[in-house]
Design a protein around this motif. Structure first.
Motif, PDB file in Angstrom:
ATOM      1  N   PRO A  41       0.806  -1.227   0.000  1.00  0.00           N
ATOM      2  CA  PRO A  41       0.000   0.000   0.000  1.00  0.00           C
ATOM      3  C   PRO A  41       0.839   1.277   0.000  1.00  0.00           C
ATOM      4  CG  PRO A  41      -0.254  -1.189   2.085  1.00  0.00           C
ATOM      5  CD  PRO A  41       0.586  -2.040   1.186  1.00  0.00           C
ATOM      6  N   LYS A  42       2.093   1.186   0.474  1.00  0.00           N
ATOM      7  CA  LYS A  42       2.960   2.367   0.524  1.00  0.00           C
ATOM      8  C   LYS A  42       3.761   2.555  -0.755  1.00  0.00           C
ATOM      9  CE  LYS A  42       3.430   1.918   5.475  1.00  0.00           C
ATOM     10  NZ  LYS A  42       4.261   1.415   6.544  1.00  0.00           N
ATOM     11  N   ASP A  43       3.930   1.476  -1.511  1.00  0.00           N
ATOM     12  CA  ASP A  43       4.718   1.527  -2.745  1.00  0.00           C
ATOM     13  C   ASP A  43       4.140   0.493  -3.708  1.00  0.00           C
ATOM     14  OD1 ASP A  43       6.542   1.462  -4.812  1.00  0.00           O
ATOM     15  OD2 ASP A  43       8.274   0.952  -3.558  1.00  0.00           O
ATOM     16  N   LYS A  44       3.364   0.936  -4.669  1.00  0.00           N
ATOM     17  CA  LYS A  44       2.648   0.021  -5.571  1.00  0.00           C
ATOM     18  C   LYS A  44       3.585  -0.876  -6.379  1.00  0.00           C
ATOM     19  CE  LYS A  44      -1.356   1.422  -4.336  1.00  0.00           C
ATOM     20  NZ  LYS A  44      -2.066   0.683  -3.336  1.00  0.00           N
ATOM     21  N   ARG A  45       4.874  -0.524  -6.469  1.00  0.00           N
ATOM     22  CA  ARG A  45       5.827  -1.388  -7.170  1.00  0.00           C
ATOM     23  C   ARG A  45       6.226  -2.583  -6.315  1.00  0.00           C
ATOM     24  NH1 ARG A  45      10.371   2.716  -7.845  1.00  0.00           N
ATOM     25  NH2 ARG A  45       9.517   3.140  -5.820  1.00  0.00           N
ATOM     26  N   GLY A  46       6.100  -2.434  -4.985  1.00  0.00           N
ATOM     27  CA  GLY A  46       6.507  -3.491  -4.062  1.00  0.00           C
ATOM     28  C   GLY A  46       5.382  -4.485  -3.823  1.00  0.00           C
ATOM     29  N   ARG A  47       5.731  -5.594  -3.220  1.00  0.00           N
ATOM     30  CA  ARG A  47       4.767  -6.643  -2.898  1.00  0.00           C
ATOM     31  C   ARG A  47       4.897  -7.019  -1.424  1.00  0.00           C
ATOM     32  NH1 ARG A  47       2.708  -5.059  -6.648  1.00  0.00           N
ATOM     33  NH2 ARG A  47       2.599  -5.897  -8.731  1.00  0.00           N
ATOM     34  N   ARG A  48       3.766  -7.316  -0.816  1.00  0.00           N
ATOM     35  CA  ARG A  48       3.711  -7.811   0.558  1.00  0.00           C
ATOM     36  C   ARG A  48       3.224  -9.249   0.521  1.00  0.00           C
ATOM     37  NH1 ARG A  48       5.086  -4.340   5.060  1.00  0.00           N
ATOM     38  NH2 ARG A  48       5.468  -2.342   4.070  1.00  0.00           N
ATOM     39  N   LEU A  49       3.725 -10.042   1.450  1.00  0.00           N
ATOM     40  CA  LEU A  49       3.426 -11.471   1.476  1.00  0.00           C
ATOM     41  C   LEU A  49       2.594 -11.775   2.716  1.00  0.00           C
ATOM     42  CD1 LEU A  49       7.036 -12.596   0.579  1.00  0.00           C
ATOM     43  CD2 LEU A  49       5.128 -12.198  -0.980  1.00  0.00           C
ATOM     44  N   ARG A  50       1.442 -12.396   2.504  1.00  0.00           N
ATOM     45  CA  ARG A  50       0.523 -12.638   3.612  1.00  0.00           C
ATOM     46  C   ARG A  50       0.130 -14.111   3.674  1.00  0.00           C
ATOM     47  NH1 ARG A  50      -3.075  -9.146   6.153  1.00  0.00           N
ATOM     48  NH2 ARG A  50      -2.757  -7.586   4.523  1.00  0.00           N
ATOM     49  N   LEU A  51       0.165 -14.662   4.879  1.00  0.00           N
ATOM     50  CA  LEU A  51      -0.389 -15.996   5.092  1.00  0.00           C
ATOM     51  C   LEU A  51      -1.906 -15.892   5.052  1.00  0.00           C
ATOM     52  CD1 LEU A  51       1.655 -17.360   8.149  1.00  0.00           C
ATOM     53  CD2 LEU A  51       1.652 -18.277   5.829  1.00  0.00           C
ATOM     54  N   THR A  52      -2.551 -16.842   4.410  1.00  0.00           N
ATOM     55  CA  THR A  52      -4.012 -16.907   4.419  1.00  0.00           C
ATOM     56  C   THR A  52      -4.444 -17.703   5.649  1.00  0.00           C
ATOM     57  OG1 THR A  52      -4.099 -18.972   3.197  1.00  0.00           O
ATOM     58  CG2 THR A  52      -4.070 -16.914   1.880  1.00  0.00           C
ATOM     59  N   PRO A  53      -5.725 -17.697   5.975  1.00  0.00           N
ATOM     60  CA  PRO A  53      -6.182 -18.555   7.080  1.00  0.00           C
ATOM     61  C   PRO A  53      -5.839 -20.034   6.848  1.00  0.00           C
ATOM     62  CG  PRO A  53      -7.842 -16.900   6.594  1.00  0.00           C
ATOM     63  CD  PRO A  53      -6.788 -16.780   5.519  1.00  0.00           C
ATOM     64  N   ASP A  54      -5.961 -20.516   5.602  1.00  0.00           N
ATOM     65  CA  ASP A  54      -5.579 -21.908   5.317  1.00  0.00           C
ATOM     66  C   ASP A  54      -4.081 -22.116   5.525  1.00  0.00           C
ATOM     67  OD1 ASP A  54      -8.170 -22.606   4.722  1.00  0.00           O
ATOM     68  OD2 ASP A  54      -7.871 -22.645   2.538  1.00  0.00           O
ATOM     69  N   GLY A  55      -3.279 -21.136   5.122  1.00  0.00           N
ATOM     70  CA  GLY A  55      -1.837 -21.223   5.327  1.00  0.00           C
ATOM     71  C   GLY A  55      -1.481 -21.228   6.801  1.00  0.00           C
ATOM     72  N   THR A  56      -2.166 -20.402   7.567  1.00  0.00           N
ATOM     73  CA  THR A  56      -1.939 -20.364   9.012  1.00  0.00           C
ATOM     74  C   THR A  56      -2.310 -21.699   9.644  1.00  0.00           C
ATOM     75  OG1 THR A  56      -2.305 -17.977   9.053  1.00  0.00           O
ATOM     76  CG2 THR A  56      -2.521 -19.138  11.144  1.00  0.00           C
ATOM     77  N   ALA A  57      -3.385 -22.314   9.165  1.00  0.00           N
ATOM     78  CA  ALA A  57      -3.804 -23.613   9.703  1.00  0.00           C
ATOM     79  C   ALA A  57      -2.757 -24.689   9.418  1.00  0.00           C
ATOM     80  CB  ALA A  57      -5.159 -24.013   9.115  1.00  0.00           C
ATOM     81  N   VAL A  58      -2.225 -24.710   8.203  1.00  0.00           N
ATOM     82  CA  VAL A  58      -1.189 -25.693   7.852  1.00  0.00           C
ATOM     83  C   VAL A  58       0.063 -25.438   8.687  1.00  0.00           C
ATOM     84  CG1 VAL A  58       0.382 -26.450   6.023  1.00  0.00           C
ATOM     85  CG2 VAL A  58      -2.035 -26.121   5.533  1.00  0.00           C
ATOM     86  N   LEU A  59       0.431 -24.181   8.800  1.00  0.00           N
ATOM     87  CA  LEU A  59       1.617 -23.832   9.583  1.00  0.00           C
ATOM     88  C   LEU A  59       1.423 -24.223  11.048  1.00  0.00           C
ATOM     89  CD1 LEU A  59       4.386 -22.566   9.174  1.00  0.00           C
ATOM     90  CD2 LEU A  59       3.362 -20.339   9.674  1.00  0.00           C
ATOM     91  N   SER A  60       0.244 -24.003  11.585  1.00  0.00           N
ATOM     92  CA  SER A  60      -0.049 -24.384  12.969  1.00  0.00           C
ATOM     93  C   SER A  60       0.061 -25.889  13.171  1.00  0.00           C
ATOM     94  CB  SER A  60      -1.450 -23.919  13.372  1.00  0.00           C
ATOM     95  OG  SER A  60      -1.509 -22.522  13.401  1.00  0.00           O
ATOM     96  N   ALA A  61      -0.386 -26.653  12.189  1.00  0.00           N
ATOM     97  CA  ALA A  61      -0.268 -28.116  12.274  1.00  0.00           C
ATOM     98  C   ALA A  61       1.181 -28.558  12.144  1.00  0.00           C
ATOM     99  CB  ALA A  61      -1.127 -28.767  11.191  1.00  0.00           C
ATOM    100  N   ALA A  62       1.994 -27.784  11.436  1.00  0.00           N
ATOM    101  CA  ALA A  62       3.391 -28.149  11.206  1.00  0.00           C
ATOM    102  C   ALA A  62       4.293 -27.859  12.408  1.00  0.00           C
ATOM    103  CB  ALA A  62       3.926 -27.417   9.970  1.00  0.00           C
ATOM    104  N   VAL A  63       3.946 -26.869  13.206  1.00  0.00           N
ATOM    105  CA  VAL A  63       4.827 -26.468  14.312  1.00  0.00           C
ATOM    106  C   VAL A  63       5.097 -27.616  15.291  1.00  0.00           C
ATOM    107  CG1 VAL A  63       5.030 -24.947  16.334  1.00  0.00           C
ATOM    108  CG2 VAL A  63       4.415 -23.986  14.105  1.00  0.00           C
ATOM    109  N   PRO A  64       4.100 -28.373  15.743  1.00  0.00           N
ATOM    110  CA  PRO A  64       4.428 -29.485  16.652  1.00  0.00           C
ATOM    111  C   PRO A  64       5.323 -30.545  16.005  1.00  0.00           C
ATOM    112  CG  PRO A  64       2.043 -29.089  16.604  1.00  0.00           C
ATOM    113  CD  PRO A  64       2.672 -28.219  15.563  1.00  0.00           C
ATOM    114  N   ILE A  65       5.151 -30.760  14.714  1.00  0.00           N
ATOM    115  CA  ILE A  65       6.013 -31.704  13.992  1.00  0.00           C
ATOM    116  C   ILE A  65       7.438 -31.170  13.983  1.00  0.00           C
ATOM    117  CG2 ILE A  65       6.485 -32.738  11.734  1.00  0.00           C
ATOM    118  CD1 ILE A  65       3.387 -32.632  11.272  1.00  0.00           C
TER     119      ILE A  65
END
Length: 148
Positions: free
Chosen positions: A96-120
């Protein structure tokens, strides 16, 4: 360079036994295989886990800091993001501050997979540390010193 000087086999043995780069690469491959095997049930690789964990921040990070953290160039990071984006685990959004740049966001599904991966990850990591005959904090510090 038509008549190169032969390298003594003793030099080969010396480099094999003392090369920090070779030993770091071998260790990295062995560690990655262990984590890849453990995370496979979630459809996740060790590299993807590390990448997604790097995105787990209060604000979606720009690509540059993520690439630096993972010691990747931006092109390699872009390629690594594509399968995660296709699976709906991350989004790549305009900055939002620089339209040439990109921001990377975890989705709720990504967060769920990551949450399942942490104990492993924790279990595999604890097993590896328990197998070490050297202090893991000293080993980690040495690797950090080399990687900066």
């Amino acid at each position: 360079m038509s008549n190169p000087t032969p390298i003594p086999y003793s030099t080969t043995i010396h480099i094999r036994d003392s090369c920090l780069c070779l030993h770091a690469q071998r260790a990295a491959r062995a560690l990655a295989r262990r984590f890849d095997t453990a995370l496979k049930a979630l459809g996740l690789t060790n590299q993807q886990f590390s990448l997604m964990m790097a995105l787990n921040r209060p604000e979606p990070p720009p690509m540059g800091p993520v690439a630096r953290l993972l010691a990747m160039d931006r092109t390699t990071l872009t390629a690594a993001l594509k399968p995660l984006e296709r699976r709906g685990w991350i989004t790549v959004e305009p900055d939002p501050k620089d339209k040439r740049g990109r921001r990377l966001r975890l989705t709720p599904d990504g967060t769920a997979v990551l949450s399942a991966a942490v104990p492993i990850w924790r279990a595999v990591h604890a097993d590896i540390e328990a197998e070490l005959t050297v202090d893991s904090d000293v080993l980690r510090q040495g690797m950090l010193e080399v990687s900066v």
